[in-house]
Design a protein around this motif. Sequence first.
Motif, PDB file in Angstrom:
ATOM      1  N   THR A   1      60.723  21.714  89.601  1.00  0.00           N
ATOM      2  CA  THR A   1      61.995  21.276  89.000  1.00  0.00           C
ATOM      3  C   THR A   1      62.644  22.347  88.132  1.00  0.00           C
ATOM      4  O   THR A   1      63.829  22.265  87.854  1.00  0.00           O
ATOM      5  CB  THR A   1      61.776  20.031  88.119  1.00  0.00           C
TER       6      THR A   1
ATOM      7  N   ASN B   1      48.210  29.049  80.562  1.00  0.00           N
ATOM      8  CA  ASN B   1      49.261  29.119  81.570  1.00  0.00           C
ATOM      9  C   ASN B   1      48.675  29.512  82.927  1.00  0.00           C
ATOM     10  O   ASN B   1      49.048  28.950  83.964  1.00  0.00           O
ATOM     11  CB  ASN B   1      50.337  30.115  81.131  1.00  0.00           C
TER      12      ASN B   1
ATOM     13  N   GLU C   1      61.969  22.689  85.043  1.00  0.00           N
ATOM     14  CA  GLU C   1      61.965  22.192  83.665  1.00  0.00           C
ATOM     15  C   GLU C   1      60.998  23.000  82.805  1.00  0.00           C
ATOM     16  O   GLU C   1      59.831  23.205  83.175  1.00  0.00           O
ATOM     17  CB  GLU C   1      61.550  20.721  83.640  1.00  0.00           C
TER      18      GLU C   1
ATOM     19  N   LYS D   1      47.666  17.218  88.995  1.00  0.00           N
ATOM     20  CA  LYS D   1      47.062  16.336  87.987  1.00  0.00           C
ATOM     21  C   LYS D   1      45.741  15.731  88.455  1.00  0.00           C
ATOM     22  O   LYS D   1      44.822  15.538  87.665  1.00  0.00           O
ATOM     23  CB  LYS D   1      48.053  15.251  87.591  1.00  0.00           C
TER      24      LYS D   1
ATOM     25  N   ASP E   1      49.315  22.898  89.101  1.00  0.00           N
ATOM     26  CA  ASP E   1      49.895  21.732  88.416  1.00  0.00           C
ATOM     27  C   ASP E   1      49.463  20.404  89.039  1.00  0.00           C
ATOM     28  O   ASP E   1      50.138  19.390  88.915  1.00  0.00           O
ATOM     29  CB  ASP E   1      51.424  21.814  88.383  1.00  0.00           C
TER      30      ASP E   1
ATOM     31  N   ASP F   1      56.146  28.081  79.706  1.00  0.00           N
ATOM     32  CA  ASP F   1      55.627  27.359  80.865  1.00  0.00           C
ATOM     33  C   ASP F   1      56.726  26.481  81.434  1.00  0.00           C
ATOM     34  O   ASP F   1      57.498  25.868  80.689  1.00  0.00           O
ATOM     35  CB  ASP F   1      54.426  26.496  80.452  1.00  0.00           C
ATOM     36  N   HIS F   2      56.785  26.430  82.761  1.00  0.00           N
ATOM     37  CA  HIS F   2      57.796  25.587  83.398  1.00  0.00           C
ATOM     38  C   HIS F   2      57.240  24.963  84.670  1.00  0.00           C
ATOM     39  O   HIS F   2      56.285  25.457  85.260  1.00  0.00           O
ATOM     40  CB  HIS F   2      59.052  26.399  83.720  1.00  0.00           C
ATOM     41  N   ASP F   3      57.857  23.863  85.071  1.00  0.00           N
ATOM     42  CA  ASP F   3      57.515  23.181  86.312  1.00  0.00           C
ATOM     43  C   ASP F   3      58.114  23.996  87.460  1.00  0.00           C
ATOM     44  O   ASP F   3      59.319  24.214  87.502  1.00  0.00           O
ATOM     45  CB  ASP F   3      58.095  21.765  86.288  1.00  0.00           C
TER      46      ASP F   3
ATOM     47  N   ARG G   1      58.452  23.262  79.988  1.00  0.00           N
ATOM     48  CA  ARG G   1      57.559  22.261  79.404  1.00  0.00           C
ATOM     49  C   ARG G   1      57.103  22.634  78.004  1.00  0.00           C
ATOM     50  O   ARG G   1      56.828  21.767  77.192  1.00  0.00           O
ATOM     51  CB  ARG G   1      56.337  22.071  80.307  1.00  0.00           C
ATOM     52  N   GLY G   2      56.965  23.917  77.727  1.00  0.00           N
ATOM     53  CA  GLY G   2      56.504  24.329  76.409  1.00  0.00           C
ATOM     54  C   GLY G   2      56.005  25.756  76.445  1.00  0.00           C
ATOM     55  O   GLY G   2      56.203  26.481  77.419  1.00  0.00           O
TER      56      GLY G   2
END
Length: 100
Positions: free
Chosen positions: A39, A51, A41, A61, A59, A34-36, A43-44
């Motif tokens: 960005t 996912n 990044e 929130k 994404d 999983d990634h942003d 994440r995990g």
Amino acid sequence: ISLQDYDNLFESQAGRCAVCLKTVLEIHRSLDVDHDHETGEVRGLLCYRCNTVLGFLEDDKERMARVIEYLTSPPSRKVLGERQWKAPPRKKLGIEALFE
């Protein structure tokens, strides 16, 4: 990410999805990286379902917080009170039934 990075994440998460905590043995497939999307990044590692949920929720929130609020306090309780219809338990079908 590299295979070593994946293995390090996998070990740090004890081979479990970071959200639902199911193992690869329970989900019968590997975990997704999983990634942003803004960005990049990482994440995990997540199972396909978790996912996908994050993807559908974009994404966001605030939307996720509303989902939690909805599950915690559904609008039907205010309107229907005790007159709620209870759905029967879901039956496991196909391959899921083999693992009971």
